[in-house]
Design a protein around this motif. Sequence first.
Motif, PDB file in Angstrom:
ATOM      1  N   SER A   1       0.902  -1.229  -0.055  1.00 46.81           N
ATOM      2  CA  SER A   1       0.053   0.022  -0.043  1.00 46.81           C
ATOM      3  C   SER A   1       0.619   1.179  -0.114  1.00 46.81           C
ATOM      4  CB  SER A   1      -1.101   0.113   1.156  1.00 46.81           C
ATOM      5  OG  SER A   1      -0.529   0.071   2.295  1.00 46.81           O
ATOM      6  N   GLU A   2       0.879   2.099   1.001  1.00 46.93           N
ATOM      7  CA  GLU A   2       1.526   3.362   1.150  1.00 46.93           C
ATOM      8  C   GLU A   2       3.007   3.176   1.804  1.00 46.93           C
ATOM      9  OE1 GLU A   2       0.530   6.037  -0.425  1.00 46.93           O
ATOM     10  OE2 GLU A   2      -1.134   5.039  -1.056  1.00 46.93           O
ATOM     11  N   ASP A   3       3.263   1.887   2.322  1.00 42.82           N
ATOM     12  CA  ASP A   3       4.489   1.884   2.902  1.00 42.82           C
ATOM     13  C   ASP A   3       5.604   1.439   2.036  1.00 42.82           C
ATOM     14  OD1 ASP A   3       3.016   1.906   5.543  1.00 42.82           O
ATOM     15  OD2 ASP A   3       2.480  -0.268   5.483  1.00 42.82           O
ATOM     16  N   ALA A   4       6.512   1.788   2.496  1.00 43.49           N
ATOM     17  CA  ALA A   4       8.015   1.653   1.710  1.00 43.49           C
ATOM     18  C   ALA A   4       8.605   0.113   2.056  1.00 43.49           C
ATOM     19  CB  ALA A   4       8.766   2.551   1.945  1.00 43.49           C
ATOM     20  N   LEU A   5       8.318  -0.378   3.275  1.00 45.23           N
ATOM     21  CA  LEU A   5       8.755  -1.519   3.912  1.00 45.23           C
ATOM     22  C   LEU A   5       7.803  -2.283   4.493  1.00 45.23           C
ATOM     23  CD1 LEU A   5      11.398   0.023   5.966  1.00 45.23           C
ATOM     24  CD2 LEU A   5      11.901  -0.702   3.756  1.00 45.23           C
ATOM     25  N   HIS A   6       7.950  -3.763   4.247  1.00 47.55           N
ATOM     26  CA  HIS A   6       7.001  -4.811   4.853  1.00 47.55           C
ATOM     27  C   HIS A   6       6.895  -4.520   6.392  1.00 47.55           C
ATOM     28  CE1 HIS A   6       7.300  -6.589   0.874  1.00 47.55           C
ATOM     29  NE2 HIS A   6       5.918  -6.708   1.215  1.00 47.55           N
ATOM     30  N   PRO A   7       5.836  -4.638   7.119  1.00 47.35           N
ATOM     31  CA  PRO A   7       5.843  -4.629   8.636  1.00 47.35           C
ATOM     32  C   PRO A   7       7.097  -5.668   9.390  1.00 47.35           C
ATOM     33  CG  PRO A   7       3.799  -4.470   7.608  1.00 47.35           C
ATOM     34  CD  PRO A   7       4.518  -4.845   6.673  1.00 47.35           C
ATOM     35  N   ALA A   8       7.043  -6.930   8.680  1.00 48.60           N
ATOM     36  CA  ALA A   8       7.918  -7.545   9.160  1.00 48.60           C
ATOM     37  C   ALA A   8       9.450  -7.339   9.292  1.00 48.60           C
ATOM     38  CB  ALA A   8       7.957  -8.993   8.278  1.00 48.60           C
ATOM     39  N   ARG A   9       9.621  -6.513   8.335  1.00 45.34           N
ATOM     40  CA  ARG A   9      11.044  -5.809   8.038  1.00 45.34           C
ATOM     41  C   ARG A   9      11.300  -4.914   9.147  1.00 45.34           C
ATOM     42  NH1 ARG A   9      13.395  -3.281   2.481  1.00 45.34           N
ATOM     43  NH2 ARG A   9      15.767  -3.164   3.066  1.00 45.34           N
TER      44      ARG A   9
ATOM     45  N   GLU B   1       9.767  -4.549  12.074  1.00 38.88           N
ATOM     46  CA  GLU B   1       9.801  -5.432  13.425  1.00 38.88           C
ATOM     47  C   GLU B   1      11.426  -5.857  13.707  1.00 38.88           C
ATOM     48  OE1 GLU B   1       7.761  -9.091  15.533  1.00 38.88           O
ATOM     49  OE2 GLU B   1       6.460  -8.036  14.183  1.00 38.88           O
ATOM     50  N   LEU B   2      11.694  -6.630  12.594  1.00 37.55           N
ATOM     51  CA  LEU B   2      13.090  -7.171  12.514  1.00 37.55           C
ATOM     52  C   LEU B   2      14.174  -6.211  12.865  1.00 37.55           C
ATOM     53  CD1 LEU B   2      14.786  -9.845  12.069  1.00 37.55           C
ATOM     54  CD2 LEU B   2      14.875  -9.282   9.557  1.00 37.55           C
ATOM     55  N   ALA B   3      14.041  -5.061  12.062  1.00 35.86           N
ATOM     56  CA  ALA B   3      15.116  -3.960  12.356  1.00 35.86           C
ATOM     57  C   ALA B   3      14.916  -3.455  13.758  1.00 35.86           C
ATOM     58  CB  ALA B   3      14.856  -2.961  11.450  1.00 35.86           C
ATOM     59  N   GLU B   4      13.830  -3.283  14.329  1.00 34.63           N
ATOM     60  CA  GLU B   4      13.615  -2.793  15.721  1.00 34.63           C
ATOM     61  C   GLU B   4      14.259  -3.693  16.688  1.00 34.63           C
ATOM     62  OE1 GLU B   4       9.393  -2.334  16.141  1.00 34.63           O
ATOM     63  OE2 GLU B   4       9.604  -0.316  15.174  1.00 34.63           O
ATOM     64  N   LYS B   5      14.183  -4.876  16.707  1.00 30.78           N
ATOM     65  CA  LYS B   5      14.490  -5.952  17.563  1.00 30.78           C
ATOM     66  C   LYS B   5      16.102  -6.134  17.307  1.00 30.78           C
ATOM     67  CE  LYS B   5      10.311  -8.732  17.885  1.00 30.78           C
ATOM     68  NZ  LYS B   5       9.751 -10.145  17.893  1.00 30.78           N
ATOM     69  N   ALA B   6      16.579  -6.183  15.935  1.00 31.80           N
ATOM     70  CA  ALA B   6      18.075  -6.520  15.831  1.00 31.80           C
ATOM     71  C   ALA B   6      18.929  -5.080  16.289  1.00 31.80           C
ATOM     72  CB  ALA B   6      18.270  -6.670  14.314  1.00 31.80           C
ATOM     73  N   ILE B   7      18.380  -3.855  15.910  1.00 29.19           N
ATOM     74  CA  ILE B   7      19.052  -2.930  16.204  1.00 29.19           C
ATOM     75  C   ILE B   7      19.122  -2.615  17.823  1.00 29.19           C
ATOM     76  CG2 ILE B   7      19.128  -0.262  15.770  1.00 29.19           C
ATOM     77  CD1 ILE B   7      18.317  -0.658  13.073  1.00 29.19           C
ATOM     78  N   SER B   8      17.876  -2.891  18.445  1.00 30.44           N
ATOM     79  CA  SER B   8      18.028  -2.748  19.796  1.00 30.44           C
ATOM     80  C   SER B   8      18.692  -3.990  20.708  1.00 30.44           C
ATOM     81  CB  SER B   8      16.586  -2.580  20.490  1.00 30.44           C
ATOM     82  OG  SER B   8      16.019  -4.048  20.308  1.00 30.44           O
ATOM     83  N   GLY B   9      19.185  -4.779  19.761  1.00 31.51           N
ATOM     84  CA  GLY B   9      19.928  -5.886  20.588  1.00 31.51           C
ATOM     85  C   GLY B   9      19.254  -7.049  21.079  1.00 31.51           C
TER      86      GLY B   9
END
Length: 108
Positions: free
Chosen positions: A81-89, A91-99
């Motif tokens: 839709s209007e998003d540039a990224l899939h929600p799973a990506r 969420e993965l980034a939030e978890k990975a970058i936060s450790g």
Amino acid sequence: MRIDIDEPNAVEQFWEGMREVAAAATRHQDDDLYQAIVKIGRSALAQGVELVPSSGFFLQCPVCSARSGQRCINVPAHPLSEDALHPARVELAEKAISGEIPLPAPIR
């Protein structure tokens, strides 16, 4: 040069610059550069910089396999839709970058 950290767009500009470097790391297949920006991102989070949804650009998408620095593409059952990224990506980034989870390999 003076940087105003209270500027309304300062956080987004920071992550935009980080995304540009991630795209360059992917383009040049430079794992060391990618690891350096991950360290910078984690340090920024530790100092209170908020994580923006577009930070998913740092990782390969688990849905459509878009590489670091690339936009996601529509795939069956996962429209953007209007998003540039899939929600799973995101969420993965939030978890990975936060450790919370190990950082996936960004460049292959």
